[in-house]
Design an enzyme around this catalytic site. Structure first.
Site, PDB file in Angstrom:
ATOM      1  N   CYS A 176       0.841  -1.200   0.000  1.00 36.96           N
ATOM      2  CA  CYS A 176       0.000   0.000   0.000  1.00 36.96           C
ATOM      3  C   CYS A 176       0.880   1.256   0.000  1.00 36.96           C
ATOM      4  O   CYS A 176       1.605   1.477  -0.955  1.00 36.96           O
ATOM      5  CB  CYS A 176      -0.995  -0.026   1.163  1.00 36.96           C
ATOM      6  SG  CYS A 176      -2.341   1.174   0.972  1.00 36.96           S
ATOM      7  N   HIS A 178      -3.822  -5.023  -0.495  1.00 43.10           N
ATOM      8  CA  HIS A 178      -3.435  -5.500   0.832  1.00 43.10           C
ATOM      9  C   HIS A 178      -3.440  -7.024   0.848  1.00 43.10           C
ATOM     10  O   HIS A 178      -4.512  -7.639   0.980  1.00 43.10           O
ATOM     11  CB  HIS A 178      -4.407  -4.972   1.893  1.00 43.10           C
ATOM     12  CG  HIS A 178      -4.255  -3.526   2.194  1.00 43.10           C
ATOM     13  ND1 HIS A 178      -3.403  -3.061   3.171  1.00 43.10           N
ATOM     14  CD2 HIS A 178      -4.829  -2.436   1.637  1.00 43.10           C
ATOM     15  CE1 HIS A 178      -3.474  -1.739   3.217  1.00 43.10           C
ATOM     16  NE2 HIS A 178      -4.329  -1.344   2.282  1.00 43.10           N
ATOM     17  N   GLU A 180      -2.622  -8.957   3.170  1.00 45.30           N
ATOM     18  CA  GLU A 180      -3.074  -9.421   4.486  1.00 45.30           C
ATOM     19  C   GLU A 180      -4.597  -9.406   4.623  1.00 45.30           C
ATOM     20  O   GLU A 180      -5.140 -10.021   5.540  1.00 45.30           O
ATOM     21  CB  GLU A 180      -2.425  -8.588   5.598  1.00 45.30           C
ATOM     22  CG  GLU A 180      -3.005  -7.199   5.822  1.00 45.30           C
ATOM     23  CD  GLU A 180      -2.517  -6.150   4.841  1.00 45.30           C
ATOM     24  OE1 GLU A 180      -2.837  -4.960   5.049  1.00 45.30           O
ATOM     25  OE2 GLU A 180      -1.816  -6.501   3.870  1.00 45.30           O
TER      26      GLU A 180
END
Length: 206
Positions: free
Chosen positions: A85, A186, A188
């Site tokens: 990001c 992202h 994650e």
């Protein structure tokens, strides 16, 4: 011997989720750190980032010795590096967000606000969207990932663009060069796609 994966803590990253995602891939040597000495000896480096470009840049620069450690380990020693990001956006020459701010300058280009081409395109770009690789890079596969950003990386050299997405207009979703890769999405938060990407990064031998 397990590798040391330095997850850089400069007060502006989604550290808990990124750490958990790395552990979920089977990584055992993840170290959350703001210590330049740890970064300077790490086998792999992950730089997350959430928030405004300038604030993230100032926070990173504010850690005494961190930029020098990154330059040594990433640029000189060529260990694998992942920016996530704003961590990806910091690779740029500069970012235009609440003023103009210098980036790391590792990937030529500028970070600008996303300008919606029509009223039905919502900014920030938020939610699941495609990842469309532009070449056969080892780390990037076609799929869908989770995005949350209002600024985008306008990359100078198209050879440095590894993947794109589309949100009313083409947007860069992954960049890189040599041992450096950055992703706008992202991993994650991207469930199976994101974990598979992180696993490939941990196995990557650029």
């Amino acid at each position: 011997m397990a590798e040391t994966i330095a997850l850089i803590d400069f007060g502006a990253g989604n550290l808990h989720s990124v750490h958990n995602a790395l552990i979920a891939t089977g990584a055992t040597g993840v170290v959350v750190t703001a210590d330049p000495d740890v970064v300077a000896s790490a086998d792999r480096i992950v730089l997350p980032g959430v928030g405004a470009f300038g604030a993230c840049r100032d926070a990173l620069v504010g850690i005494n010795g961190m930029i020098a450690a990154l330059e040594q380990r990433v640029r000189q020693n060529a260990v694998p590096f992942l920016g996530i990001c704003v961590g990806m956006q910091l690779l740029a020459d500069k970012g235009i967000e609440f003023g103009e701010h210098q980036g790391l300058g590792w990937i030529d280009g500028t970070v600008h606000a996303i300008e919606a081409p029509s009223a039905d395109i919502k900014i920030p770009h938020m939610g699941w969207n495609d990842v469309s690789p532009t070449s056969g890079h080892d780390l990037l596969e076609a799929g869908e990932a989770y995005y949350l950003h209002g600024y985008h990386f306008d990359v100078t050299n198209t050879d440095d663009i590894f993947a794109t997405t589309h949100h009313g207009m083409p947007l860069v979703s992954a960049v890189g060069r040599d041992n450096i890769v950055g992703v706008q999405f992202h991993p994650e938060k991207s469930q199976a796609y994101g974990l598979a990407f992180l696993k490939r990064f941990l196995e990557w031998k650029p």
